[in-house]
Design a protein around this motif. Structure first.
Motif, PDB file in Angstrom:
ATOM      1  N   ARG A  38     -32.484  14.904  -8.371  1.00  0.00           N
ATOM      2  CA  ARG A  38     -33.611  15.665  -8.929  1.00  0.00           C
ATOM      3  C   ARG A  38     -33.157  16.490 -10.136  1.00  0.00           C
ATOM      4  NH1 ARG A  38     -35.730  17.728  -4.536  1.00  0.00           N
ATOM      5  NH2 ARG A  38     -37.178  16.001  -4.318  1.00  0.00           N
ATOM      6  N   ARG A  41     -32.993  14.150 -12.969  1.00  0.00           N
ATOM      7  CA  ARG A  41     -34.365  13.779 -13.353  1.00  0.00           C
ATOM      8  C   ARG A  41     -35.015  14.923 -14.145  1.00  0.00           C
ATOM      9  NH1 ARG A  41     -37.727   9.119 -12.829  1.00  0.00           N
ATOM     10  NH2 ARG A  41     -39.863   9.849 -12.766  1.00  0.00           N
ATOM     11  N   TRP A  69     -39.276   7.193  -8.086  1.00  0.00           N
ATOM     12  CA  TRP A  69     -38.013   6.980  -8.807  1.00  0.00           C
ATOM     13  C   TRP A  69     -37.575   5.518  -8.796  1.00  0.00           C
ATOM     14  CZ3 TRP A  69     -34.496  11.478  -6.539  1.00  0.00           C
ATOM     15  CH2 TRP A  69     -35.082  12.718  -6.870  1.00  0.00           C
ATOM     16  N   TRP A  72     -36.248   4.012 -11.836  1.00  0.00           N
ATOM     17  CA  TRP A  72     -35.264   4.878 -12.503  1.00  0.00           C
ATOM     18  C   TRP A  72     -33.914   4.855 -11.782  1.00  0.00           C
ATOM     19  CZ3 TRP A  72     -33.727  10.028 -10.711  1.00  0.00           C
ATOM     20  CH2 TRP A  72     -33.008  10.767 -11.671  1.00  0.00           C
ATOM     21  N   ALA A  73     -33.979   4.869 -10.451  1.00  0.00           N
ATOM     22  CA  ALA A  73     -32.758   4.960  -9.651  1.00  0.00           C
ATOM     23  C   ALA A  73     -32.486   3.664  -8.905  1.00  0.00           C
ATOM     24  CB  ALA A  73     -32.884   6.105  -8.641  1.00  0.00           C
TER      25      ALA A  73
END
Ligand code: CTP
Ligand code: MG
Length: 226
Positions: A38, A41, A69, A72-73
């Motif tokens: 986080r 992010r 996410w 993204w992840a």
């Protein structure tokens, strides 16, 4: 320039002594690794994240990540030592990213401002960047449990993560090292003769290592909420 982050999260957390790998230990109801992600992010300077998790807990790790996410992840299997986990992350990165951060899941509460300082230094041309804090304890060198000397503290700094690198610099340092258990990536760059720049770290970027650190992290989180 595009920035990727590798999050080594495959350690077992022996010193914490919990019932599960450290990255999956809950802090205010969420795994440590989720807190660490986080922060990356929220910095809004990390385009993609690869998490190197405990090989036998990858499904659990993936399930713990917020669904927002998903693009993204990415979760991959880490290695037997931290350096192997970082190397696995590097190998899994696509060619799109010129800058790479390496951030320990155990530094779960790093303020996004530290992440931004590291990336800004890379964008300004630094090949490798580490966040540092001055050492506040008096430090002595010992041998066989006897004091040899008091070390001059004014030149000593504790090193945190995320550490940032031009991707080619980090890849070269990992490819050429003869060491296998380095505890930090900038150390590999230094030993390869590369330049490492520094930015200010933050007390809240401390590494959660033992039970007292977990209690401190709970306190930091609750102070952020009030
Ligand atoms: N790490 C990793 N792969 C390993 C060992 C460590 O990805 N084989 C990661 C840890 O998950 C952690 C970071 O490297 O995010 C820093 O390591 P450390 O704080 O030492 O965590 P652990 O190795 O899990 O803890 P311990 O040494 O107490 O077992
Ligand atoms: Mg360890």
């Amino acid at each position: 320039m595009s920035t990727a982050a590798i999050v080594p999260a495959a350690g077992s957390g022996v010193r914490l002594g919990a019932d599960r790998p450290k990255a999956l230990v809950l802090l205010a109801g969420e795994p440590l690794v989720v807190h660490a992600l986080r922060a990356l992010r929220d910095s809004e300077v990390v385009d993609r994240v690869v998490i190197a998790g405990p090989p036998d807990r990858l499904d659990e790790l993936s399930a713990a990540l917020p669904s927002a996410w998903s693009g993204w992840a990415q979760v991959i299997a880490g290695g037997a030592v931290r350096q192997a986990s970082v190397a696995a992350g590097l190998e899994s990165l696509s060619g799109d990213h010129e800058l790479v951060l390496v951030h320990d899941a155990a530094r779960a509460l790093v303020p996004p401002a530290v992440v931004i300082r590291v990336v800004d230094a890379l964008l300004a041309g630094a090949p490798a960047v580490i966040p540092v804090l001055p050492v506040s304890d008096t430090v002595k060198r010992l041998r066989d449990a006897r004091v040899l000397e008091t070390v001059d503290r004014t030149s000593l700094y504790a090193v945190q993560t995320p550490q940032g690198f031009r991707r080619d610099v980090l890849a070269e340092a990992h490819a050429t090292t003869t060491e296998s258990e380095a505890t930090d990536d900038a150390g590999l760059v230094e030993r390869a003769g590369g330049e490492v720049c520094v930015v200010d770290g933050a007390a809240e970027a401390f590494k959660i290592t033992g039970p007292l650190d977990l209690a401190l992290a709970e306190a930091v989180l609750s102070s952020r909420r009030h």
